[in-house]
Write a protein that holds these residues in place. Structure first.
Motif, PDB file in Angstrom:
ATOM      1  N   LEU A   1       1.062   6.416   3.936  1.00 56.56           N
ATOM      2  CA  LEU A   1       0.229   6.080   5.093  1.00 56.56           C
ATOM      3  C   LEU A   1       0.711   6.803   6.348  1.00 56.56           C
ATOM      4  O   LEU A   1      -0.099   7.225   7.174  1.00 56.56           O
ATOM      5  N   HIS A   2       2.010   6.972   6.478  1.00 57.61           N
ATOM      6  CA  HIS A   2       2.562   7.716   7.611  1.00 57.61           C
ATOM      7  C   HIS A   2       2.059   9.167   7.574  1.00 57.61           C
ATOM      8  O   HIS A   2       1.563   9.692   8.578  1.00 57.61           O
ATOM      9  N   GLU A   3       2.159   9.803   6.420  1.00 61.84           N
ATOM     10  CA  GLU A   3       1.724  11.201   6.301  1.00 61.84           C
ATOM     11  C   GLU A   3       0.205  11.318   6.403  1.00 61.84           C
ATOM     12  O   GLU A   3      -0.312  12.279   6.983  1.00 61.84           O
ATOM     13  N   PHE A   4      -0.530  10.342   5.841  1.00 63.34           N
ATOM     14  CA  PHE A   4      -1.993  10.330   6.020  1.00 63.34           C
ATOM     15  C   PHE A   4      -2.334  10.285   7.506  1.00 63.34           C
ATOM     16  O   PHE A   4      -3.247  10.951   7.971  1.00 63.34           O
ATOM     17  N   SER A   5      -1.596   9.458   8.252  1.00 64.07           N
ATOM     18  CA  SER A   5      -1.846   9.335   9.688  1.00 64.07           C
ATOM     19  C   SER A   5      -1.687  10.673  10.388  1.00 64.07           C
ATOM     20  O   SER A   5      -2.499  11.037  11.251  1.00 64.07           O
ATOM     21  N   HIS A   6      -0.648  11.420  10.034  1.00 61.05           N
ATOM     22  CA  HIS A   6      -0.468  12.755  10.619  1.00 61.05           C
ATOM     23  C   HIS A   6      -1.676  13.645  10.332  1.00 61.05           C
ATOM     24  O   HIS A   6      -2.192  14.323  11.227  1.00 61.05           O
TER      25      HIS A   6
ATOM     26  N   ARG B   1      -5.986  14.988  17.893  1.00 62.92           N
ATOM     27  CA  ARG B   1      -5.093  14.149  18.704  1.00 62.92           C
ATOM     28  C   ARG B   1      -3.642  14.557  18.460  1.00 62.92           C
ATOM     29  O   ARG B   1      -2.830  13.798  17.950  1.00 62.92           O
ATOM     30  N   GLU B   2      -3.319  15.774  18.847  1.00 61.94           N
ATOM     31  CA  GLU B   2      -1.975  16.293  18.650  1.00 61.94           C
ATOM     32  C   GLU B   2      -0.952  15.492  19.455  1.00 61.94           C
ATOM     33  O   GLU B   2       0.204  15.367  19.046  1.00 61.94           O
ATOM     34  N   ASP B   3      -1.384  14.907  20.580  1.00 61.58           N
ATOM     35  CA  ASP B   3      -0.481  14.070  21.369  1.00 61.58           C
ATOM     36  C   ASP B   3       0.023  12.886  20.549  1.00 61.58           C
ATOM     37  O   ASP B   3       1.216  12.592  20.526  1.00 61.58           O
ATOM     38  N   LEU B   4      -0.884  12.223  19.833  1.00 56.78           N
ATOM     39  CA  LEU B   4      -0.491  11.094  18.985  1.00 56.78           C
ATOM     40  C   LEU B   4       0.187  11.573  17.702  1.00 56.78           C
ATOM     41  O   LEU B   4       1.092  10.908  17.189  1.00 56.78           O
ATOM     42  N   ASN B   5      -0.252  12.696  17.177  1.00 57.19           N
ATOM     43  CA  ASN B   5       0.339  13.248  15.964  1.00 57.19           C
ATOM     44  C   ASN B   5       1.829  13.540  16.156  1.00 57.19           C
ATOM     45  O   ASN B   5       2.621  13.377  15.239  1.00 57.19           O
ATOM     46  N   GLN B   6       2.210  13.952  17.348  1.00 60.85           N
ATOM     47  CA  GLN B   6       3.611  14.274  17.645  1.00 60.85           C
ATOM     48  C   GLN B   6       4.440  13.041  18.002  1.00 60.85           C
ATOM     49  O   GLN B   6       5.658  13.120  18.095  1.00 60.85           O
TER      50      GLN B   6
ATOM     51  N   VAL C   1       2.954   6.912  15.046  1.00 58.31           N
ATOM     52  CA  VAL C   1       2.602   7.126  13.639  1.00 58.31           C
ATOM     53  C   VAL C   1       3.303   6.099  12.756  1.00 58.31           C
ATOM     54  O   VAL C   1       2.689   5.526  11.851  1.00 58.31           O
ATOM     55  N   ASP C   2       4.586   5.840  13.007  1.00 58.58           N
ATOM     56  CA  ASP C   2       5.321   4.827  12.237  1.00 58.58           C
ATOM     57  C   ASP C   2       4.688   3.440  12.392  1.00 58.58           C
ATOM     58  O   ASP C   2       4.491   2.730  11.406  1.00 58.58           O
ATOM     59  N   GLY C   3       4.399   3.069  13.624  1.00 54.53           N
ATOM     60  CA  GLY C   3       3.799   1.764  13.872  1.00 54.53           C
ATOM     61  C   GLY C   3       2.449   1.603  13.213  1.00 54.53           C
ATOM     62  O   GLY C   3       2.159   0.579  12.593  1.00 54.53           O
ATOM     63  N   PHE C   4       1.621   2.631  13.317  1.00 54.30           N
ATOM     64  CA  PHE C   4       0.300   2.590  12.690  1.00 54.30           C
ATOM     65  C   PHE C   4       0.428   2.461  11.173  1.00 54.30           C
ATOM     66  O   PHE C   4      -0.249   1.651  10.542  1.00 54.30           O
TER      67      PHE C   4
END
Length: 106
Positions: free
Chosen positions: A68-73, A81-86, A91-94
């Motif tokens: 799920l972490h990698e899917f989120s990326h 949304r590179e700001d959130l991707n970085q 990403v961990d919380g999501f």
């Protein structure tokens, strides 16, 4: 004596984002080579996931969370949304919340 119950492990091998094919590979040496349990390689549309080995204990819950972490990326990059991707904390919380939702579905 009862037969052991076979448990089907959650090991998806591919998915699509915006009709683009992504692959998922499960490997035994990711932690040794990259010090990570998961890695997204954007230019190859590839996600690598660490498998359990004698040296590295990786539970099914950890594998789901890492997926799920990698899917989120991959989703955040597709959304632009590179700001959130970085933002690894985001990403961990999501991923943790999504993992809990999926693991408690009834």
């Amino acid at each position: 004596m009862k037969k052991p119950v076979k448990v089907k492990l959650f090991r998806p091998k591919k998915f699509k984002i915006h009709n683009h094919d992504w692959k998922i590979k499960y490997v035994k040496d990711l932690f040794k080579t990259h010090n990570a349990y998961g890695l997204t390689i954007f230019d190859q549309s590839l996600i690598l996931i660490q498998l359990p080995t004698k040296e590295f204990v990786v539970t099914e819950a950890v594998i789901l969370n890492v997926l799920l972490h990698e899917f989120s990326h991959s989703v955040l990059r597709a959304m632009g949304r590179e700001d959130l991707n970085q933002d690894e904390d985001f990403v961990d919380g999501f991923a943790l919340i999504a993992s809990q939702i999926l693991s408690t579905l009834k």
